[in-house]
Design an enzyme around this catalytic site. Structure first.
Site, PDB file in Angstrom:
ATOM      1  N   PHE A   1       0.801  -1.223   0.000  1.00  7.37           N
ATOM      2  CA  PHE A   1       0.000   0.000   0.000  1.00  7.37           C
ATOM      3  C   PHE A   1       0.834   1.273   0.000  1.00  7.37           C
ATOM      4  O   PHE A   1       0.368   2.341  -0.402  1.00  7.37           O
ATOM      5  CB  PHE A   1      -0.959   0.001   1.195  1.00  7.37           C
ATOM      6  CG  PHE A   1      -0.342   0.427   2.506  1.00  7.37           C
ATOM      7  CD1 PHE A   1      -0.595   1.685   3.028  1.00  7.37           C
ATOM      8  CD2 PHE A   1       0.466  -0.440   3.235  1.00  7.37           C
ATOM      9  CE1 PHE A   1      -0.053   2.084   4.241  1.00  7.37           C
ATOM     10  CE2 PHE A   1       1.015  -0.057   4.445  1.00  7.37           C
ATOM     11  CZ  PHE A   1       0.749   1.218   4.956  1.00  7.37           C
ATOM     12  N   LYS A   2       2.093   1.184   0.424  1.00  6.01           N
ATOM     13  CA  LYS A   2       2.939   2.382   0.469  1.00  6.01           C
ATOM     14  C   LYS A   2       3.123   2.997  -0.921  1.00  6.01           C
ATOM     15  O   LYS A   2       3.395   4.190  -1.046  1.00  6.01           O
ATOM     16  CB  LYS A   2       4.301   2.042   1.071  1.00  6.01           C
ATOM     17  CG  LYS A   2       4.256   1.431   2.472  1.00  6.01           C
ATOM     18  CD  LYS A   2       3.758   2.404   3.506  1.00  6.01           C
ATOM     19  CE  LYS A   2       3.626   1.770   4.886  1.00  6.01           C
ATOM     20  NZ  LYS A   2       4.884   1.571   5.578  1.00  6.01           N
TER      21      LYS A   2
END
Length: 463
Positions: free
Chosen positions: A113-114
């Site tokens: 998700f980063k």
């Protein structure tokens, strides 16, 4: 979309107001606090009606930038971001059973998700540096995914040097190789003999080193950087749009930035039934919210390595909001915590924290059981972080509406652990399969300021 000047203040109240570009390039405020918008902008009706990720992200993020960057900067940055994702919805929502969903955030270039915020921050940093003509050294601590996303986003950047500190032996082999196999001369990987909190402490100390500033700006792309959180707001808006109404969000939590981004979305007008911070056995946040005592303990290694955090930086932003934006009170809380390693919350502040978020701790046994359960019941292979979120999500009351667990990484990033639970290895994400057996580059250092400063000084002096 706003074209006015968005302004930022420090959570500790002893730094001057600034604009988005300066907050982006500084990362942390000069007084050691974290930047927050002076006022919460309102989400436009268009942002809450569309399911097109670029459109809603443009509407959600642009008010935080105002006129601080060149015209079209955010549009170009979002084109770059969405082009790197292999799913047309960017962050698809999947129903597991009636009322229980996962929000898939792992379809980007490092399968975590980063990527959603890091790709955006990298593009906006390019725009800001091009406008100012400056050079920037970025220092970031990682428990795994932030470093991989940062290396992928900034490798080869002409005006940026990137230094990534990760805890030696405490990230998954895939996470490490995603950082260390990138052969870019502007990237330095430091393996620190310590835990993530040591890495985070060193980054904060390095950011205060005036000797490093002599070579140009210093910043961080940890979630202490407001731009990271601004970029994460969009997927809460997207999930709500896909559902057609509000949900309870269960967020696997390490440094608390992901969860706070969702809360920021509600400050902007997004409807939500609540937020649950799901932590592993490194439960400082859960103890703070549930017991009223925020105390530091050494981080314990777990399968959900990105959550092995006992001093989550973004908790300061929540305290600032819960304290009615009282910077002096916020500063006192975190100065006490830094000095004593513990701070007890007064009843009114604790009540405000509990109104904003609840917290659940999921241990290793429960994590393993949830990975097995997800496959047995839904035919779904999940990473340990997603398993922590799902275990907490199943405890929530669905009578008031759907529950959404954030799925933050592809399971093949943690293939050894997942394979041990299920008896077979997860199918590798394409970006992970592409790693092959490339050579690694990293430097091992002690968890001391002297060692870290020497390594960073030598790296930045090479040109």
């Amino acid at each position: 979309m706003s074209t006015s000047s968005a302004r930022y203040v420090s959570t500790r109240g002893q730094a001057p107001e600034t604009d988005f570009s300066d907050a982006l390039l500084r990362g942390i405020a000069p007084d050691g606090g974290l930047y927050m918008p002076c006022a919460w902008p309102a989400l436009s009706p268009q942002a809450m009606r569309t399911t097109d990720y670029k459109t809603l992200a443009l509407e959600a993020v642009s008010p935080f930038i105002g006129d601080a960057l060149p015209a079209g900067a955010l549009d170009r940055a979002l084109d770059r971001l969405t082009a790197g994702f292999d799913h047309p919805a960017v962050t698809p929502l999947v129903e597991l059973e009636p009322g229980l969903f996962v929000l898939e955030l792992f379809h980007g270039p490092t399968a975590a998700f980063k990527d959603l915020a890091m790709q955006l921050v990298a593009a906006l940093t390019d725009e800001a540096l091009a406008a100012s003509g400056e050079r920037l050294t970025i220092l970031t601590a990682t428990s795994g995914d932030t470093g991989a996303a940062a290396v992928r986003a900034f490798a080869g950047a002409r005006s940026v040097d990137l230094v990534v500190l990760h805890p030696l032996g405490r990230v998954s082999p895939i996470q490490r190789r995603q950082m260390t196999t990138v052969q870019a001369d502007n990237v330095l990987n430091l393996a620190v003999r310590g835990d993530f909190d040591d890495c985070q402490r060193l980054v904060k100390g390095l950011l205060a080193q005036e000797a490093l500033r002599e070579r140009g700006r210093l910043s961080s792309v940890n979630s202490i950087n407001w731009a990271r959180l601004a970029g994460q707001i969009a997927y809460y808006v997207s999930a709500t749009a896909q559902l057609g109404g509000p949900a309870t969000f269960v967020v696997p939590t390490g440094n608390f930035g992901d969860a706070f981004a969702g809360m920021a979305a509600t400050r902007m007008g997004l409807a939500a039934h609540g937020f649950v911070a799901a932590v592993n056995q490194n439960d400082a946040l859960a103890r703070a919210v549930n017991d009223g005592l925020y105390s530091r303990r050494p981080a314990v290694e777990s399968a959900s390595v990105s959550m092995d955090v006992q001093a989550p930086s973004n908790f300061e932003r929540l305290v600032f909001e819960a304290a009615g934006r009282d910077a002096a009170r916020t500063r006192s809380v975190f100065e006490t915590f830094a000095r004593d390693g513990a701070v007890a919350f007064e009843p009114d502040l604790l009540a405000a924290l509990r109104a904003a978020v609840s917290a659940v701790s999921i241990d290793e046994t429960e994590t393993r059981a949830e990975i097995a359960r997800a496959h047995a019941e839904w035919g779904r292979v999940v990473c340990p972080h997603t398993a922590v979120a799902l275990a907490a999500a199943r405890r929530q009351d669905r009578s008031k509406g759907p529950v959404v667990a954030l799925s933050t990484a592809h399971p093949s990033k943690f293939g050894d652990f997942v394979g041990d639970v299920l008896g077979f290895p997860p199918e590798p994400a394409p970006v992970i399969a592409a790693l092959g057996d490339q050579a690694e580059r990293m430097t091992t250092v002690e968890a001391t300021m002297e060692a870290a400063l020497a390594a960073v000084t030598a790296f930045t002096a090479r040109t």
